[in-house]
Design a protein around this motif. Structure first.
Motif, PDB file in Angstrom:
ATOM      1  N   UNK A   6      -9.487  -5.530   1.498  1.00 17.25           N
ATOM      2  CA  UNK A   6      -8.500  -4.440   1.370  1.00 17.25           C
ATOM      3  C   UNK A   6      -7.593  -4.717   0.176  1.00 17.25           C
ATOM      4  N   UNK A   7      -7.203  -5.975   0.020  1.00 11.71           N
ATOM      5  CA  UNK A   7      -6.249  -6.320  -1.053  1.00 11.71           C
ATOM      6  C   UNK A   7      -6.820  -6.100  -2.446  1.00 11.71           C
ATOM      7  N   UNK A  63      -5.163   4.741   4.400  1.00 11.29           N
ATOM      8  CA  UNK A  63      -6.606   4.968   4.210  1.00 11.29           C
ATOM      9  C   UNK A  63      -6.846   6.476   4.314  1.00 11.29           C
ATOM     10  N   UNK A  64      -7.600   6.989   3.358  1.00  8.10           N
ATOM     11  CA  UNK A  64      -7.941   8.418   3.374  1.00  8.10           C
ATOM     12  C   UNK A  64      -9.440   8.476   3.627  1.00  8.10           C
ATOM     13  N   UNK A 111     -10.646  -7.250   5.693  1.00 10.61           N
ATOM     14  CA  UNK A 111     -11.697  -6.454   5.042  1.00 10.61           C
ATOM     15  C   UNK A 111     -11.600  -4.964   5.410  1.00 10.61           C
ATOM     16  N   UNK A 112     -12.199  -4.123   4.585  1.00 11.69           N
ATOM     17  CA  UNK A 112     -12.186  -2.682   4.858  1.00 11.69           C
ATOM     18  C   UNK A 112     -12.830  -2.410   6.225  1.00 11.69           C
ATOM     19  N   UNK A 130     -20.855   2.016   1.887  1.00 11.19           N
ATOM     20  CA  UNK A 130     -20.092   3.265   1.746  1.00 11.19           C
ATOM     21  C   UNK A 130     -19.394   3.245   0.402  1.00 11.19           C
ATOM     22  N   UNK A 131     -18.660   4.303   0.101  1.00  7.41           N
ATOM     23  CA  UNK A 131     -17.960   4.376  -1.180  1.00  7.41           C
ATOM     24  C   UNK A 131     -16.466   4.181  -0.932  1.00  7.41           C
ATOM     25  N   UNK A 132     -15.913   3.175  -1.611  1.00  6.60           N
ATOM     26  CA  UNK A 132     -14.493   2.856  -1.425  1.00  6.60           C
ATOM     27  C   UNK A 132     -13.793   2.961  -2.767  1.00  6.60           C
TER      28      UNK A 132
END
Ligand code: SF4
Ligand code: SF4
Ligand code: FES
Length: 260
Positions: free
Chosen positions: A104-105, A30-31, A58-59, A90-92
């Motif tokens: 996440x997947x 994760x950045x 989840x994120x 947020x922006x992912x």
């Protein structure tokens, strides 16, 4: 007024910290955008590796794990973790959404997480919603009536009248749509943006509200409503599957009909 370059102190300059994980078979990187107003430093990206076998799906699970186990200073908003409160927007990987309902997947490669775009940042992933909420207050988001309530009871709706609120009342004011809208990026000082305009239409569509004329007067303005150019980013990102552009089009139609 739109500015096309970042102010000097917003540019990402310092090298971020990197946290690695050892002995894991399913490593995810994760950045994450970091900015601390008290540090006097520019924003940076920190990288965190997590073992997905030790993390929820989840994120938001990843962010909570990072905060609990690696860096307690990581700052983000969250409350319900069910896509209801709208706090974790947020922006992912370049798309706005809710961290708690984004798997996440479903995100490919290294996952880059930044605050919602084109909003001032308070700290890390927390944007400043003050202006957005002031715009929300400006549309008077409550039932307004001129007549007294019939026979001292609540104002009733038929099922058909109530159905008109479907696709509107579900909005959780997460601002994913407004901060994905190019018109809002450049004109957010005057353009209300898709979230607030959807909310405005929610009251125009309510059979119990008696202030439609005043509400339309307030919206009939070259900037507040008419900066929408039907680019449709808003409908593409809404995590609740709503269509603010359609609500905006309905509002424009009401204005045309009343002028006819
Ligand atoms: S349709 Fe209108 S409100 Fe939606 S993103 Fe486009 S310009 Fe913005
Ligand atoms: S319309 Fe959708 S994206 Fe926009 S604020 Fe409401 S829930 Fe969020
Ligand atoms: S935590 Fe409430 S919407 Fe994500």
């Amino acid at each position: 007024m739109a500015t096309f370059t970042l102010p000097k102190n917003s540019k990402i300059t310092p090298k971020g910290k990197a946290h690695t994980v050892q002995g894991a078979s399913r490593v995810q990187k994760f950045r994450i955008y970091r900015w601390d107003p008290d540090s006097g430093q520019n924003p940076r990206y920190d990288t965190f590796e997590l073992d997905l076998d030790q993390c929820g799906p989840m994120v938001l699970d990843a962010l909570v794990k990072i905060k609990n186990e690696i860096d307690p200073t990581l700052t983000f908003r969250r409350s319900c973790r069910e896509g209801i409160c709208g706090s974790c927007s947020m922006n992912m990987n370049g798309k706005n959404g809710l961290a708690c309902t984004t798997s996440i997947e479903d995100l490919k490669g290294e996952i880059r997480i930044t605050p919602l775009p084109h909003m001032d940042v308070i700290k890390d992933l927390v944007p400043d919603f003050s202006h957005f909420y002031a715009q929300y207050a400006s549309i008077r988001p409550w039932l307004q009536t001129a007549t007294t309530t019939p026979s001292g009871k609540e104002r009733l709706q038929t099922p058909e009248q109530r159905e008109k609120l479907d696709g509107l009342y579900e909005c959780i004011l997460c601002a994913c749509c407004s901060t994905a809208c190019p018109s809002y990026w450049w004109n957010s000082d005057k353009f209300l943006g898709p979230a607030i305009l959807l909310q405005a239409y929610r009251w125009l569509a309510d059979s119990r509200d008696e202030m439609a004329g005043e509400r339309l007067d307030q919206l009939e303005d070259p900037f507040r409503l008419y900066r929408c150019h039907t680019i449709m980013n808003c409908a593409n990102v809404c995590p609740k599957g709503l269509n603010p552009a359609k609500a905006i089009a309905e509002t424009k139609k009401m204005l045309v009909e009343r002028a006819a």
